[in-house]
Design a protein around this motif. Structure first.
Motif, PDB file in Angstrom:
ATOM      1  N   GLN A 179      25.561 -21.907 -25.165  1.00  0.00           N
ATOM      2  CA  GLN A 179      24.309 -21.161 -25.133  1.00  0.00           C
ATOM      3  C   GLN A 179      24.636 -19.694 -24.877  1.00  0.00           C
ATOM      4  O   GLN A 179      25.607 -19.379 -24.179  1.00  0.00           O
ATOM      5  N   ALA A 180      23.817 -18.824 -25.438  1.00  0.00           N
ATOM      6  CA  ALA A 180      24.059 -17.395 -25.256  1.00  0.00           C
ATOM      7  C   ALA A 180      22.748 -16.629 -25.349  1.00  0.00           C
ATOM      8  O   ALA A 180      21.794 -17.066 -26.001  1.00  0.00           O
ATOM      9  N   GLN A 181      22.736 -15.500 -24.676  1.00  0.00           N
ATOM     10  CA  GLN A 181      21.617 -14.567 -24.767  1.00  0.00           C
ATOM     11  C   GLN A 181      22.184 -13.166 -24.908  1.00  0.00           C
ATOM     12  O   GLN A 181      23.067 -12.760 -24.148  1.00  0.00           O
ATOM     13  N   VAL A 182      21.699 -12.432 -25.886  1.00  0.00           N
ATOM     14  CA  VAL A 182      22.138 -11.058 -26.118  1.00  0.00           C
ATOM     15  C   VAL A 182      20.902 -10.171 -26.227  1.00  0.00           C
ATOM     16  O   VAL A 182      19.982 -10.481 -26.981  1.00  0.00           O
ATOM     17  N   ILE A 183      20.893  -9.102 -25.462  1.00  0.00           N
ATOM     18  CA  ILE A 183      19.805  -8.132 -25.563  1.00  0.00           C
ATOM     19  C   ILE A 183      20.394  -6.835 -26.115  1.00  0.00           C
ATOM     20  O   ILE A 183      21.236  -6.202 -25.475  1.00  0.00           O
ATOM     21  N   MET A 184      19.966  -6.475 -27.310  1.00  0.00           N
ATOM     22  CA  MET A 184      20.437  -5.248 -27.937  1.00  0.00           C
ATOM     23  C   MET A 184      19.449  -4.126 -27.655  1.00  0.00           C
ATOM     24  O   MET A 184      18.239  -4.288 -27.818  1.00  0.00           O
ATOM     25  N   ASN A 185      19.984  -2.987 -27.214  1.00  0.00           N
ATOM     26  CA  ASN A 185      19.160  -1.811 -26.943  1.00  0.00           C
ATOM     27  C   ASN A 185      19.660  -0.642 -27.779  1.00  0.00           C
ATOM     28  O   ASN A 185      20.827  -0.269 -27.688  1.00  0.00           O
ATOM     29  N   LEU A 186      18.787  -0.105 -28.594  1.00  0.00           N
ATOM     30  CA  LEU A 186      19.114   1.074 -29.388  1.00  0.00           C
ATOM     31  C   LEU A 186      18.153   2.191 -29.000  1.00  0.00           C
ATOM     32  O   LEU A 186      16.930   2.035 -29.103  1.00  0.00           O
ATOM     33  N   VAL A 187      18.725   3.305 -28.525  1.00  0.00           N
ATOM     34  CA  VAL A 187      17.906   4.435 -28.095  1.00  0.00           C
ATOM     35  C   VAL A 187      18.268   5.643 -28.933  1.00  0.00           C
ATOM     36  O   VAL A 187      19.430   6.065 -28.982  1.00  0.00           O
ATOM     37  N   THR A 188      17.280   6.203 -29.643  1.00  0.00           N
ATOM     38  CA  THR A 188      17.455   7.421 -30.425  1.00  0.00           C
ATOM     39  C   THR A 188      16.333   8.380 -30.050  1.00  0.00           C
ATOM     40  O   THR A 188      15.359   7.977 -29.389  1.00  0.00           O
ATOM     41  N   PRO A 189      16.422   9.642 -30.460  1.00  0.00           N
ATOM     42  CA  PRO A 189      15.333  10.574 -30.155  1.00  0.00           C
ATOM     43  C   PRO A 189      13.986  10.133 -30.728  1.00  0.00           C
ATOM     44  O   PRO A 189      12.936  10.480 -30.185  1.00  0.00           O
ATOM     45  N   GLN A 190      14.011   9.370 -31.835  1.00  0.00           N
ATOM     46  CA  GLN A 190      12.770   8.979 -32.487  1.00  0.00           C
ATOM     47  C   GLN A 190      12.258   7.594 -32.088  1.00  0.00           C
ATOM     48  O   GLN A 190      11.059   7.334 -32.136  1.00  0.00           O
ATOM     49  N   VAL A 191      13.155   6.693 -31.717  1.00  0.00           N
ATOM     50  CA  VAL A 191      12.735   5.317 -31.496  1.00  0.00           C
ATOM     51  C   VAL A 191      13.616   4.643 -30.449  1.00  0.00           C
ATOM     52  O   VAL A 191      14.792   4.993 -30.281  1.00  0.00           O
TER      53      VAL A 191
END
Length: 389
Positions: free
Chosen positions: A82-94
């Motif tokens: 089992q696995a859980q991955v939380i991807m976070n992408l932070v840019t000036p627009q979004v």
């Protein structure tokens, strides 16, 4: 990472320590991983239109951060996980936050794999009207009735993957003892770090390669690999593995053709291949691949495990150099219309690993027809729409 560790593993003690730790990480049954990546891209001397596009892309990329928070657990046999991955992408627009859960069980007669993706709002608005209110998308790649499986027999793929993994580790252990590029690119030191056991002395290893060393390493690796019988047999096993999981109508024909071609790769053809490859590397001598900062990787080892990785990879592309290189390969020296300018890309990453072999709980969201849809449902809907059109 495995490929990089392979080619950097020679006879030096430092290199062997990293390699052994990487193999030990393959036996970890649970862990938590936090990764942060940043980027920097620039261009200079380009044509005005191209320069404008690069500048626009740079403004977005240079202020972006990509992060991954993951936790995973598996049984000793690596058949249930089992696995859980939380991807976070932070840019000036979004800002995007995308959690993903994976639940797999390959132990029974019918292997199962379920993936759940919590969709961000920016993705939901692009869905067909029937699905726009749904929070989760569910995938079942091992369901052979699903188009998600594509042209692969996913069940067979998972079964063979378990077998091939053992072959791969056995090969890497053996081949690393014969791999010696005759230059040591690794230094080591000790420092205090926070570990699962508190503040402890951790062994730090650093791998540094400049552009010339990187090319020398590529040249040595290919020449050594092609002339190593066990290495070539490993390639054959890998290709056989890939062809065996294909569901194409010519599967048996392709497998037989590859095996026949492999058997005909005798000493003369091997020598011809290496002569051509080394000629290409000679012409690549004056073409930049790595920038001024080169490749710089750090590995932090504690109790034989890699508990942290960080580094910088600096790629550089001089368009005039690359154009001349391509022309030389095609026998077109001095052709007109040469490109100009250069692109420079810097990738920084930092990965921390904790909770190695410690108890980990993964909470899966409750999905139902009200809050989720299966990828197959949407695929079927799109197919019906295409037929009507």
């Amino acid at each position: 990472m495995t490929t990089l560790l392979l080619v950097l593993t020679g006879c030096s003690l430092n290199q062997q320590e990293i390699f052994n730790a990487a193999l030990k990480m393959q036996d970890v049954n649970s862990k938590q991983v936090h990764t942060v990546m940043t980027f920097h891209m620039s261009g200079s001397g380009l044509d005005p239109d191209v320069q404008q596009q690069v500048d626009a892309a740079s403004a977005l990329l240079n202020n972006a951060t990509l992060g991954f928070d993951a936790k995973a657990k598996t049984n000793q046999q690596k058949t249930v996980s089992q696995a859980q991955v939380i991807m976070n992408l932070v840019t000036p627009q979004v800002t995007l936050n995308v959690p993903i859960w994976v639940d797999s069980d390959l132990a029974g007669d019918t292997p199962k794999l379920t993936e759940i993706i919590q969709l961000p709002q920016i993705a939901k608005v692009t869905l067909p009207d029937q699905f726009k209110s749904k929070d989760y998308m569910v995938l079942n790649p091992l369901d052979q009735q699903n188009p998600e499986s594509g042209n692969l027999d996913m069940t067979k793929l998972m079964e063979l993957s378990q077998i091939f993994r053992d072959k791969e580790i056995s090969f890497l252990k053996s081949y690393s003892k014969r791999f010696n590029p005759n230059f040591d690119t690794v230094s080591s030191s000790s420092e205090y770090m926070t570990t699962d056991d508190g503040s402890k002395i951790v062994r730090r290893y650093e791998i540094r390669l400049d552009d010339k060393q990187f090319k020398d390493l590529i040249r040595y690796t290919v020449n050594n690999f092609v002339q190593d019988k066990e290495a070539m047999n490993f390639i054959k096993d890998f290709m056989d593995f890939t062809l065996q999981v294909s569901q194409g109508p010519d599967q048996e024909k392709n497998l037989k053709a590859f095996d026949q071609a492999f058997e005909q790769f005798d000493a003369d053809k091997q020598a011809e291949f290496l002569a051509n490859f080394n000629d290409v590397m000679d012409q690549l001598k004056d073409v930049n691949i790595l920038g001024d900062k080169g490749l710089d990787l750090q590995y932090y080892l504690y109790n034989g495990y890699i508990i942290k990785e960080s580094g910088t990879i600096n790629l550089k592309l001089d368009l005039a150099q690359m154009n001349q290189f391509v022309q030389a390969l095609n026998g077109q020296q001095g052709a007109s219309g040469e490109a100009k300018g250069a692109l420079d890309m810097l990738v920084n990453f930092n990965t921390e690993v904790s909770g190695i072999n410690a108890p980990i709980e993964i909470d899966f969201p409750e999905v139902n027809k009200t809050n989720s849809f299966n990828m197959t449902d949407m695929t079927d809907l799109l197919k019906k729409a295409d037929k009507k059109n």
